[in-house]
Each structure stands twice: as C-alpha cells, then as structure tokens.
Scaffold this motif. Structure first.
Motif, PDB file in Angstrom:
ATOM      1  N   GLU A  13      31.075  47.604  42.832  1.00 29.60           N
ATOM      2  CA  GLU A  13      30.191  46.596  43.298  1.00 29.60           C
ATOM      3  C   GLU A  13      29.677  46.771  44.843  1.00 29.60           C
ATOM      4  OE1 GLU A  13      31.175  41.787  44.250  1.00 29.60           O
ATOM      5  OE2 GLU A  13      32.114  42.902  42.703  1.00 29.60           O
ATOM      6  N   GLY A  17      26.804  42.355  46.411  1.00 28.24           N
ATOM      7  CA  GLY A  17      27.313  41.605  45.461  1.00 28.24           C
ATOM      8  C   GLY A  17      26.870  42.240  44.055  1.00 28.24           C
ATOM      9  N   THR A  18      26.036  43.211  43.985  1.00 31.98           N
ATOM     10  CA  THR A  18      25.275  43.662  42.677  1.00 31.98           C
ATOM     11  C   THR A  18      26.564  44.649  42.148  1.00 31.98           C
ATOM     12  OG1 THR A  18      23.327  43.636  43.574  1.00 31.98           O
ATOM     13  CG2 THR A  18      23.714  45.299  41.539  1.00 31.98           C
ATOM     14  N   ARG A  19      26.913  44.161  40.887  1.00 29.41           N
ATOM     15  CA  ARG A  19      27.708  44.883  40.259  1.00 29.41           C
ATOM     16  C   ARG A  19      27.315  45.981  39.073  1.00 29.41           C
ATOM     17  NH1 ARG A  19      32.664  41.713  37.671  1.00 29.41           N
ATOM     18  NH2 ARG A  19      33.356  42.152  39.837  1.00 29.41           N
TER      19      ARG A  19
END
Length: 115
Positions: A13, A17-19
């Motif tokens: 992550e 907040g991009t996973r």
C-alpha cells in the motif's frame, strides 16, 4: 504477505492509499525477489505493454433512439469482452464512417468506455 505452497501473494500500500496486489507462482526466481521488486516489475511491465489506440466519442443520448437508428452488428460476441452487443454505428463527428462497435460501456473496445 499471505502464502501457500504454490503461490505467493504480495500486497503493498502506497502513502496515497493505493493498494497493489500481485500473486506470483513460487519458483527459485520469484522467491529471491522482495515484495517491492515484484510490484515495481509489474508496474514497469504494465507501463511498457502496447496499448491499442481506441477511438472515443460521447455516449449517445438518448441511447434507445441511437439503438433504433443503428444496424445490428455481427452475430458473434465482442472479441474483447464476449458480450453480444455489437452494432454498426458511426462516430457523431464522422457520420459517414460506420464501424462495428461494442455497446457494452464496461468494455475497453466500446467507444464510450470511460475506464
């Protein structure tokens, strides 16, 4: 990181907040790579792969009238998504250039696909 005998699941992550999730087959080569290396390699591969240039145009309004004004397309499924919503239609900017298009707005081959 969750693992089983045959596959390795890598999750990262970013600060925004991009996973990122990747599942790779376990082998001597992938077992030597860190999670970050696997995700970075995947991102580089995605950036380099060839993307077809797709023609885009606005969604016809009202859609029902557009459907009635166009002709059915081939009987087979869309080669991209497999749906049977192919029609013969033209880009409003080029009304004389009729093409076979997919009417599934979730399909990348659809001219009004938004991603």
């Amino acid at each position: 990181m969750a693992e089983n005998d045959d596959y390795r699941t890598v999750i990262r992550e970013d600060e925004d907040g991009t996973r990122h999730i990747a599942i790779v087959r376990r082998d001597p080569e992938t077992d030597q790579l860190t999670d970050d290396q696997i995700i970075t390699d995947l991102q580089e591969w995605r950036a380099k792969r060839e993307q077809p240039e797709r023609e885009r145009w606005p969604m016809p309004r009202p859609f029902g009238e557009w459907l009635m004004a166009t002709k059915p397309g081939p009987k087979g499924p869309c080669p991209e998504c497999g749906c049977y919503g192919l029609r013969r239609g033209a880009n409003p900017a080029h009304p004389d250039d009729e093409k076979v298009i997919c009417t599934n707005s979730n399909c990348e081959a659809c001219p009004w696909y938004s991603g």
